[in-house]
Design an enzyme around this catalytic site. Structure first.
Site, PDB file in Angstrom:
ATOM      1  N   ASN A 111      22.323  56.181  38.023  1.00 36.16           N
ATOM      2  CA  ASN A 111      21.789  56.685  39.285  1.00 36.16           C
ATOM      3  C   ASN A 111      20.761  57.778  39.027  1.00 36.16           C
ATOM      4  OD1 ASN A 111      24.074  58.345  38.488  1.00 36.16           O
ATOM      5  ND2 ASN A 111      24.128  59.220  40.543  1.00 36.16           N
TER       6      ASN A 111
ATOM      7  N   GLU B 205      18.845  60.674  41.269  1.00 34.48           N
ATOM      8  CA  GLU B 205      18.698  61.382  42.538  1.00 34.48           C
ATOM      9  C   GLU B 205      17.328  62.043  42.627  1.00 34.48           C
ATOM     10  OE1 GLU B 205      23.431  62.405  43.153  1.00 34.48           O
ATOM     11  OE2 GLU B 205      22.056  64.065  42.771  1.00 34.48           O
TER      12      GLU B 205
ATOM     13  N   CYS C 106      20.510  53.943  43.157  1.00 32.99           N
ATOM     14  CA  CYS C 106      21.833  53.769  42.558  1.00 32.99           C
ATOM     15  C   CYS C 106      21.728  53.153  41.165  1.00 32.99           C
ATOM     16  CB  CYS C 106      22.689  52.862  43.437  1.00 32.99           C
ATOM     17  SG  CYS C 106      22.941  53.479  45.112  1.00 32.99           S
TER      18      CYS C 106
ATOM     19  N   GLU D 286      23.413  50.659  39.961  1.00 38.61           N
ATOM     20  CA  GLU D 286      23.441  49.206  40.014  1.00 38.61           C
ATOM     21  C   GLU D 286      22.047  48.639  40.229  1.00 38.61           C
ATOM     22  OE1 GLU D 286      25.341  51.462  41.592  1.00 38.61           O
ATOM     23  OE2 GLU D 286      27.120  50.515  42.461  1.00 38.61           O
TER      24      GLU D 286
ATOM     25  N   CYS E 103      27.618  50.602  46.906  1.00 33.00           N
ATOM     26  CA  CYS E 103      27.245  50.769  48.305  1.00 33.00           C
ATOM     27  C   CYS E 103      26.813  49.404  48.868  1.00 33.00           C
ATOM     28  CB  CYS E 103      26.128  51.796  48.445  1.00 33.00           C
ATOM     29  SG  CYS E 103      24.504  51.253  47.836  1.00 33.00           S
TER      30      CYS E 103
ATOM     31  N   CYS F  42      23.514  47.976  47.370  1.00 29.73           N
ATOM     32  CA  CYS F  42      23.694  47.403  46.030  1.00 29.73           C
ATOM     33  C   CYS F  42      24.413  46.065  46.090  1.00 29.73           C
ATOM     34  CB  CYS F  42      24.447  48.377  45.126  1.00 29.73           C
ATOM     35  SG  CYS F  42      23.434  49.789  44.622  1.00 29.73           S
TER      36      CYS F  42
END
Length: 139
Positions: free
Chosen positions: A44, A46, A55, A57, A94, A97
């Site tokens: 991930n 940010e 993310c 994934e 999430c 994803c």
């Protein structure tokens, strides 16, 4: 775990080290296995301009698709850590994803297995449909 699943889980754990999570402190790693056997890792990332981050994934899947567009994604492992320790419970993808996983599963023409790895437990799903019922595929 079977040897291939263990290798993928270890790659996801390793991928958490590349996480950039100065705001959440939640370091997520993902590893995607292609049908060629190659493993692609992502973490991930940010950003202060939320929601500009991404993310783990999607980082792994987008890189795999961009670099190896003709290789199907056959499995993905996801894990998370906080303060340098693997989270006890598996981190779950999430919705965005999950939808990206569904699209690459469709593109690959075969099920993509999902391995969610925690320190205290591991969940394995045989295909994306198992974690995303009623997949959006109307286009």
């Amino acid at each position: 775990l079977e040897p291939q699943d263990r290798e993928l889980a270890e790659a996801a754990i390793e991928a958490t080290k590349g996480s950039y999570a100065p705001y959440s402190g939640f370091n997520v790693g993902a590893a995607v296995r292609l049908d060629s056997g190659l493993i692609i890792k992502g973490s991930n990332q940010e950003n202060a301009a939320y929601p500009s981050g991404t993310c783990a994934e999607r980082t792994a899947m987008f890189y795999a698709s961009a670099a190896y567009p003709d290789n199907a994604m056959v499995s993905i492992a996801v894990t998370a850590s906080q303060n340098g320790n693997l989270c006890v419970n598996p981190a779950t993808p999430c919705g965005a994803c999950r939808q990206v996983m569904a699209q690459y599963q469709t593109k690959g023409g075969r099920p993509m297995s999902i391995l969610l790895v925690g320190d205290g437990k591991i969940w394995k799903f045989e295909k994306v449909d198992d974690i995303l019922p009623l997949i959006f595929d109307s286009i």
